[in-house]
Design a protein around this motif. Structure first.
Motif, PDB file in Angstrom:
ATOM      1  N   HIS A   1       0.848  -1.201   0.000  1.00 22.05           N
ATOM      2  CA  HIS A   1       0.000   0.000   0.000  1.00 22.05           C
ATOM      3  C   HIS A   1       0.882   1.248   0.000  1.00 22.05           C
ATOM      4  CE1 HIS A   1      -3.736   2.210   1.852  1.00 22.05           C
ATOM      5  NE2 HIS A   1      -3.114   2.948   0.947  1.00 22.05           N
TER       6      HIS A   1
ATOM      7  N   HIS B   1       1.508   5.218  -2.419  1.00 17.52           N
ATOM      8  CA  HIS B   1       0.956   6.128  -3.436  1.00 17.52           C
ATOM      9  C   HIS B   1       2.105   6.789  -4.174  1.00 17.52           C
ATOM     10  CE1 HIS B   1      -3.185   5.568  -2.268  1.00 17.52           C
ATOM     11  NE2 HIS B   1      -2.750   5.552  -1.028  1.00 17.52           N
TER      12      HIS B   1
ATOM     13  N   LYS C   1      -9.348  -1.316  -5.899  1.00 22.82           N
ATOM     14  CA  LYS C   1      -9.306  -0.581  -4.635  1.00 22.82           C
ATOM     15  C   LYS C   1     -10.604   0.200  -4.481  1.00 22.82           C
ATOM     16  CE  LYS C   1      -7.306   1.401  -0.927  1.00 22.82           C
ATOM     17  NZ  LYS C   1      -6.431   2.567  -0.927  1.00 22.82           N
TER      18      LYS C   1
ATOM     19  N   ASP D   1       1.179   2.780   3.318  1.00 26.01           N
ATOM     20  CA  ASP D   1       0.345   3.882   2.817  1.00 26.01           C
ATOM     21  C   ASP D   1       1.182   5.164   2.774  1.00 26.01           C
ATOM     22  OD1 ASP D   1      -1.781   5.362   1.885  1.00 26.01           O
ATOM     23  OD2 ASP D   1      -2.766   5.556   3.829  1.00 26.01           O
TER      24      ASP D   1
HETATM   25 ZN   LIG Z   1      -3.709   4.880   0.683  1.00 27.90          ZN
END
Ligand SMILES: [Zn+2]
Length: 370
Positions: A59, A61, A155, A271
């Motif tokens: 996870h 970005h 997602k 994340d």
């Molecule tokens: Zn995320």
């Protein structure tokens, strides 16, 4: 091109490493030590360091020009000892070709992706599931998955701020698309509505709940620290829990309570993006260090980013030392040092052991060194 990694302390979740404790690589793949020439191979002595299959962060970005929050893939990948990263929904079908061109094709780090069920992805702000007209249909999804081999699933972010008055409807739609394609869904959980008792029954074996251990109200644990029935049932069905640390989604307290009562394995992910890399996330290894602080073993922490991540993502090559698979290797140190680390709730805990990257090998090539 032959490489022999010698004298490392192997951490091998699948228990497939060679008895000699040496790792041999030829032409980008793991081979038996006996298969390479001791005279001509490049020998790397990593005495004192740990050697594990390449770490996987499921996870992140990294869609730099596509989503406002994106960060450079190699900065959170190979430069932090992570050989495979999975972008979790930054792109939908609209931005996918450009994601391939500007991200997947241009970094040493292997970049996989969960495709946002919204065509727009995160690109157009943070309420990507508020308008049903933006949801990708089955045919579009099929086309996207046929065009992009690095997609591993869908997602869907299930927070009030993302879905607005749609509640669980976007997930019902994602379920339909995922079933038609035979791919898993990664859902993000956060502030309701929708509420977990409405969300979790929609998940099937192999689906992933990221931000599972957030410290907000209405999470997987009730006020007594027991898993809510829907969470227990989901785990029993084979739904997987993932950390997905992020700015607001990892709580020492929640994971500690969970650990006190339950043995179920989970995966560790960050994340990570531009605004949380400095604090509180740091890196995948920083997140793993927080597991050590909570008394998880080093083997557990490594399994959560190798063998378990591989299984969760349906990968075959990555996260293992198995002979014949792609030679991704993470060399790291565990340093005795006091360090104060903060979670997403602002709770600071001191750790005495810190995991730090030392060297990254991707497909048999040294791509980064400390
Ligand atoms: Zn995320």
């Amino acid at each position: 091109m032959e490489l022999l990694i010698r004298n490392g302390r192997l951490v091998d979740p699948d228990d497939v490493a060679r008895e000699s404790g040496e790792i041999a690589i030829r032409d980008g793949r793991f081979v038996a030590v006996s298969e390479i020439s001791q005279e001509t191979a490049t020998v790397m002595d990593v005495a004192g360091s740990y050697v594990a299959p390449g770490f996987i962060d499921m996870h992140v970005h990294v869609y730099e020009d596509g989503a406002v929050i994106g960060i450079d893939a190699d900065r959170v990948g190979v430069q932090q000892g992570v050989t495979t990263i999975v972008d979790a929904g930054s792109t939908g079908s609209d931005g996918l070709a450009r994601f391939r061109e500007t991200i997947i094709d241009t970094h040493d780090t292997e970049v996989l992706a969960f495709l946002n069920i919204s065509r727009k992805g995160l690109c157009d702000g943070l309420s990507e599931l508020a308008d049903p007209a933006d949801l990708m249909g089955v045919d579009e999804a099929r086309t996207a998955f046929a065009a992009e081999p690095n997609l591993v699933g869908l997602k869907a972010r299930m927070s009030g701020s993302v879905v607005r008055e749609q509640d669980v409807k976007p997930l019902v739609h994602a379920r339909m698309v995922a079933d038609a394609l035979g791919v898993p869904i990664m859902i993000h959980i956060g502030n309701p509505p929708p509420y977990l008792p409405d969300i979790l029954p929609l998940l099937k074996k192999g689906d992933i709940v990221t931000h599972a251990f957030h410290g907000k109200e209405h999470g997987i644990l009730d006020t007594n620290g027991e898993m809510i029935p829907e969470a227990r049932d989901a785990l029993t069905r084979g739904v997987l829990f993932d950390i997905g640390h992020g700015s607001a989604s990892f709580s020492y307290e929640t994971l500690q309570k969970f650990k006190g009562k339950y043995d179920e394995a989970f995966t560790t992910s960050t994340d990570i993006y531009e605004r949380n890399i400095e604090t509180p996330v740091g890196s995948l290894m920083t997140t793993m260090t927080k597991l050590l602080q909570l008394d998880y073993s080093l083997d557990e922490a490594v399994a959560s980013v190798t063998s378990r991540a591989r299984a969760a993502l349906g990968l075959h090559e990555q996260g293992t030392f198995a002979l014949g698979t792609v030679a991704d290797v993470t060399v790291f140190d565990v340093v005795d040092r006091k360090m104060a680390l903060v979670d997403s709730n602002g709770e600071v805990r001191e750790t005495v052991k810190v995991i730090e990257p030392k060297m990254t090998i991707k497909s048999g090539r040294v791509v980064w060194k400390a």
